[in-house]
Design an enzyme around this catalytic site. Structure first.
Site, PDB file in Angstrom:
ATOM      1  N   SER A   1      -8.019 -20.832  24.074  1.00 14.29           N
ATOM      2  CA  SER A   1      -8.670 -21.787  24.974  1.00 14.29           C
ATOM      3  C   SER A   1     -10.148 -21.522  25.237  1.00 14.29           C
ATOM      4  CB  SER A   1      -7.916 -21.828  26.303  1.00 14.29           C
ATOM      5  OG  SER A   1      -6.622 -22.374  26.122  1.00 14.29           O
ATOM      6  N   THR A   2     -10.661 -20.335  24.936  1.00 13.46           N
ATOM      7  CA  THR A   2     -12.112 -20.141  25.101  1.00 13.46           C
ATOM      8  C   THR A   2     -12.882 -21.077  24.171  1.00 13.46           C
ATOM      9  OG1 THR A   2     -12.019 -18.290  23.526  1.00 13.46           O
ATOM     10  CG2 THR A   2     -11.953 -17.737  25.873  1.00 13.46           C
TER      11      THR A   2
END
Length: 639
Positions: free
Chosen positions: A294-295
């Site tokens: 998700s980064t």
């Protein structure tokens, strides 16, 4: 046959002419050799008679941005042999072999060479003081101890993968020591003197002395204090989670200056021979490639906002999944987040919302931005071993691949690429080239000889879009999944990341790389920090494991950088889904007894030290708010 007088005279004349010509040629040649070639030949003859005693220069030091030594030089003993002075080579070799822990025949072969002096005796280079004392006590004829230089790392393993190490001859073998070898090594000096065939100084000869030139001192962008904060958190993560590995980077997002970088496992540079080559050859923050999770959504968000295909205040409904080409791509929250805004999509790290952003961008524009942000290519950081990462080829990107790429699955990136990309997303939209070597100075005068300036690679997004990204990521920390990175009094932005590990082309059940990338202050970033833990043996979510480490590094760094606290950021909201609790205001307990405390403050996270009836000191001070997981320390004594 009678020869006439005329013939005789003619022959004498021819012979005389030939003789004169030959004589003239000889005189001309001698004149040429004497007048033209003479100085050169005299120099060559002198060189044949000369012997040199070489002097090694001091290798340049490596220092942090504030002038604190990271690498310097120390003098150590080296064994030197003068063969013509050794009376009993067999006995000498036998005694040296015991102390130097080498084979007797190897040492015998070395000390019986027909050379004036020998300083490369097996095991005799840069020996310990203990071994030197033992050799000195033997008082062996023809065996001497000379001073040699050796690299010294005063901080042990700190920044070991960045710095690298040198070999026995002080030559750089890896890391910055190797990359900047021409600047650090200096130039050898010598004394040259005329000698006979046996090496004895010839009377009347003149000596020539050429002084060695020391290597340049190299100043890094690294701040050793921030580096120490990183090392602390890396060690704590190893103890707490027993991961396969763990890594961290801190960087100035505006310039690309790396403020700190480290990983575990690590090594001692002066003992590198005791480690497996993959330990010291793999600088994980630039070498390791994996799915970011998700980064990576920060890239999708920035691209979507820059293209105007989404607005943070528009509505979105998440049932817990989105169907793409007949396949359900699920959110981490199985029951879904229901009705939310796109800002809340970011706060909640909602996969279906990011898939929608990717669909609106379409694959051509999304992958164009991914490449503009620097993925799929090396950043060019001045460190050894950087990898490219791996992206889908555009002709192999279907609807599902577009969807998974939008939330950070199916692509392979390096930590340093993520740092550069996120820095571009929050610094006004400029992709900066990361770098470590800041400047070079003369080791004597300390004058600056060379300097590295920040390098802007390209403008990726508009400054006003970067401002929106900063706001959204600050909201993630204040209201969403990044809550454990929240710092009271500072504006912090960030994003969690949890990615299932891939091995041999397949996802591995139960193994994850959890990460968090955070920055502060959110409205004017001075530092961005990335922290990743590979396969923690605990609950595997980046917001729970990596975010607190980023928080600790950022908070300590901001205080070190003298960035003042403020109260104008987004107010913290408690995320009960992550098990968060409201901050606790520390009461004044000094002067109270343990009985009072046990009755009044039984729910406080207390750590008690000392013996006595009363609380004589406490930390933090009264009125300070501590986040969930923090501790209040009280110290007991008698009034």
């Amino acid at each position: 046959m009678r020869v006439s007088n005329a013939t005789v005279r003619r022959r004498i004349f021819v012979a005389l002419v030939i003789g004169i010509v030959l004589y003239a040629a000889l005189i001309t040649r001698l004149g040429y050799v004497q007048m033209i070639e003479g100085p050169k030949l005299a120099e060559m003859a002198g060189d044949l008679l000369k012997r040199n005693i070489n002097f090694q220069p001091n290798r340049g030091r490596i220092l942090d941005r504030n002038g604190n030594e990271l690498v310097t030089n120390i003098t150590v003993p080296t064994v030197v042999a003068v063969p013509v002075q050794i009376k009993d080579p067999e006995s000498t070799a036998r005694q040296l072999a015991v102390i130097l822990e080498q084979k007797e025949e190897d040492i015998f072969k070395a000390i019986t060479k027909k050379e004036k002096s020998i300083d490369k005796i097996p095991g005799g280079r840069k020996i310990s003081e203990e071994k030197a004392r033992k050799i000195q006590d033997l008082n062996l004829p023809g065996i001497y101890l000379a001073g040699d230089t050796k690299r010294f790392y005063p901080n042990g393993t700190m920044a070991a993968h960045i710095i690298g190490f040198t070999g026995i001859d002080n030559q750089g073998l890896t890391g910055l020591e190797k990359i900047y070898e021409p600047f650090l090594k200096g130039k050898e000096g010598y004394i040259a003197y005329p000698s006979d065939a046996k090496g004895r100084i010839m009377p009347g000869g003149s000596e020539e002395y050429v002084a060695p030139i020391d290597g340049m001192d190299m100043y890094l962008t690294i701040d050793s204090t921030i580096q120490a904060f990183i090392e602390r958190e890396l060690d704590q993560a190893v103890v707490a989670y027993q991961p396969d590995d763990v890594l961290a980077i801190a960087m100035n997002p505006k310039t690309g200056e790396i403020l700190g970088m480290g990983s575990r496992p690590t090594f001692y540079p002066d003992q590198y021979q005791n480690y497996a080559t993959e330990v010291y050859n793999r600088n994980l923050p630039i070498w390791k490639t994996y799915e970011p999770g998700s980064t990576f959504k920060i890239v999708t968000l920035a691209a979507a906002l820059n293209e105007g295909v989404v607005k943070l205040n528009e509505g979105f409904y998440d049932p817990g999944y989105i169907t793409v080409a007949g396949k359900r791509l699920r959110c981490w929250k199985r029951q879904g987040h229901g009705q939310e805004t796109m800002l809340e999509v970011v706060e909640n790290s909602c996969n279906p919302g990011f898939v929608t952003m990717g669909q609106r961008l379409q694959k051509e524009r999304l992958f164009e931005y991914i490449k503009k942000f620097g993925f799929g290519q090396k950043t060019g950081v001045d460190l050894i071993g950087e990898e490219n990462g791996l992206l889908f080829k555009l002709d192999r990107v279907g609807p599902v691949e577009l969807g998974t790429t939008s939330f950070g699955q199916g692509v392979s990136v390096t930590p340093i690429q993520q740092m550069a990309a996120v820095s571009a997303a929050i610094n006004g939209g400029k992709l900066m080239k990361p770098y470590v070597a800041k400047e070079w100075r003369d080791s004597v005068t300390h004058d600056i000889i060379g300097r590295t300036l920040p390098t802007e690679v390209r403008q990726v997004i508009k400054p006003e879009v970067s401002e929106q990204v900063r706001y959204a990521l600050e909201s993630v920390v204040a209201r969403g999944t990044g809550g454990r990175a929240y710092i009271e009094g500072y504006r912090v932005g960030g994003k969690t990341g949890t990615a299932q590990k891939v091995r041999n082309g397949r996802y591995v059940d139960g193994e994850y790389i959890v990460s968090f990338i955070g920055f502060a202050p959110a409205d004017d970033p001075q530092i961005v920090v990335y922290f990743a833990v590979d396969n923690p043996k605990a609950l595997a979510f980046g917001g729970l494991i990596a975010a607190p480490s980023v928080k600790n590094i950022i908070e300590s760094s901001l205080q070190h950088m003298k960035v003042p606290p403020r109260k104008d950021g987004i107010s913290k909201e408690i995320n009960k889904a992550l098990g968060e609790r409201a901050p606790i205001e520390v009461p004044d307990m000094v002067g109270q007894t343990m009985k009072d405390i046990a009755t009044l403050y039984e729910t406080l996270p207390l750590v008690v030290s000392g013996k006595g009836k009363y609380v004589i000191s406490q930390s933090p001070a009264p009125g300070v708010k501590i986040e969930d997981g923090g501790k209040i320390r009280i110290y007991l004594g008698d009034k």
